[in-house]
Design a protein around this motif. Structure first.
Motif, PDB file in Angstrom:
ATOM      1  N   ILE A  24      -4.437   6.966   0.227  1.00  0.00           N
ATOM      2  CA  ILE A  24      -4.033   5.571   0.354  1.00  0.00           C
ATOM      3  C   ILE A  24      -4.402   4.844  -0.932  1.00  0.00           C
ATOM      4  O   ILE A  24      -5.556   4.867  -1.348  1.00  0.00           O
ATOM      5  N   THR A  25      -3.394   4.226  -1.571  1.00  0.00           N
ATOM      6  CA  THR A  25      -3.634   3.496  -2.815  1.00  0.00           C
ATOM      7  C   THR A  25      -2.914   2.154  -2.779  1.00  0.00           C
ATOM      8  O   THR A  25      -1.908   1.982  -2.084  1.00  0.00           O
ATOM      9  N   ASP A  26      -3.431   1.195  -3.542  1.00  0.00           N
ATOM     10  CA  ASP A  26      -2.804  -0.119  -3.657  1.00  0.00           C
ATOM     11  C   ASP A  26      -1.618  -0.043  -4.608  1.00  0.00           C
ATOM     12  O   ASP A  26      -1.622   0.723  -5.574  1.00  0.00           O
ATOM     13  N   VAL A  61      -1.322  -0.448   7.683  1.00  0.00           N
ATOM     14  CA  VAL A  61      -1.630   0.850   7.088  1.00  0.00           C
ATOM     15  C   VAL A  61      -2.353   1.732   8.096  1.00  0.00           C
ATOM     16  O   VAL A  61      -2.082   2.926   8.206  1.00  0.00           O
ATOM     17  N   ARG A  62      -3.278   1.166   8.848  1.00  0.00           N
ATOM     18  CA  ARG A  62      -4.047   1.940   9.831  1.00  0.00           C
ATOM     19  C   ARG A  62      -3.118   2.569  10.852  1.00  0.00           C
ATOM     20  O   ARG A  62      -3.317   3.701  11.265  1.00  0.00           O
ATOM     21  N   VAL A 113      -1.457   5.608   9.220  1.00  0.00           N
ATOM     22  CA  VAL A 113      -2.416   6.711   9.081  1.00  0.00           C
ATOM     23  C   VAL A 113      -2.692   7.359  10.438  1.00  0.00           C
ATOM     24  O   VAL A 113      -2.678   8.588  10.562  1.00  0.00           O
ATOM     25  N   THR A 152       0.839  -1.188   0.000  1.00  0.00           N
ATOM     26  CA  THR A 152       0.000   0.000   0.000  1.00  0.00           C
ATOM     27  C   THR A 152       0.874   1.237   0.000  1.00  0.00           C
ATOM     28  O   THR A 152       1.845   1.313   0.760  1.00  0.00           O
ATOM     29  N   ASN A 153       0.530   2.204  -0.850  1.00  0.00           N
ATOM     30  CA  ASN A 153       1.215   3.483  -0.863  1.00  0.00           C
ATOM     31  C   ASN A 153       0.409   4.459  -0.014  1.00  0.00           C
ATOM     32  O   ASN A 153      -0.773   4.679  -0.270  1.00  0.00           O
ATOM     33  N   VAL A 154       1.046   5.019   1.000  1.00  0.00           N
ATOM     34  CA  VAL A 154       0.427   6.048   1.822  1.00  0.00           C
ATOM     35  C   VAL A 154       1.111   7.354   1.438  1.00  0.00           C
ATOM     36  O   VAL A 154       2.315   7.514   1.639  1.00  0.00           O
ATOM     37  N   ASP A 182       5.823   9.926   0.505  1.00  0.00           N
ATOM     38  CA  ASP A 182       5.297   8.657  -0.003  1.00  0.00           C
ATOM     39  C   ASP A 182       5.947   7.521   0.770  1.00  0.00           C
ATOM     40  O   ASP A 182       7.179   7.446   0.861  1.00  0.00           O
TER      41      ASP A 182
END
Length: 150
Positions: A128-130, A105-106, A109, A37-39, A97
């Motif tokens: 947030i993207t895959d 991921v949570r 964030v 996952t890209n944050v 990035d």
């Protein structure tokens, strides 16, 4: 397709205004495929150091930082040049990035929200993207191994 964790499926027609629009191919990951996952965090430049320290504490080992310009709700801020008001619509921001796989991921964030929150306009945004795959150019490693420090 060279990645065995992806399966090609039949093209799905996407309704569009233009009849010439090509059909879109939807790819689905295999159930056992790892998740990356890209944050993307957009914040004030002054918030970068506290953000980096907090990300290090939760186990983030790498990030890409870019100086960018932008605005959101605040629509810029009034500036003065030789006593004359000048409209400034783009403010300096920092784009961070982070590609994660092991750290939840949570957690990333929530940590970013805690560090960046001031309650004022301009605190930032988190996108947030895959990520389909990760490749380390130097060694050719892919996936999880490409994200690990040497």
């Amino acid at each position: 397709m060279s990645d065995s964790s992806l399966e090609e499926v039949e093209p799905v027609a996407i309704p569009a205004v233009d009849d010439e629009a090509p059909a879109r191919v939807v790819r689905e990951k295999a159930p056992d495929a790892p998740v990356y996952t890209n944050v993307r965090i957009i914040c004030r430049p002054a918030s970068l150091e506290p953000l980096k320290k907090s990300m290090n504490r939760i186990g983030i080992t790498g990030m890409t930082v870019t100086n960018v310009m932008g605005y959101g709700t605040q629509k810029g801020k009034p500036e003065y040049y030789r006593g004359t008001p000048v409209e400034v619509t783009l403010l300096p921001k920092v784009q961070v990035d982070i590609v994660v796989s092991k750290v939840p991921v949570r957690m990333v964030v929530e940590t970013a929200k805690r560090v960046l929150h001031t309650g004022h306009i301009g605190d930032g945004k988190i996108f947030i993207t895959d990520v389909e795959n990760v490749v380390r150019v130097r060694t050719g490693e892919e996936g999880y191994d490409a994200l690990q420090s040497d």
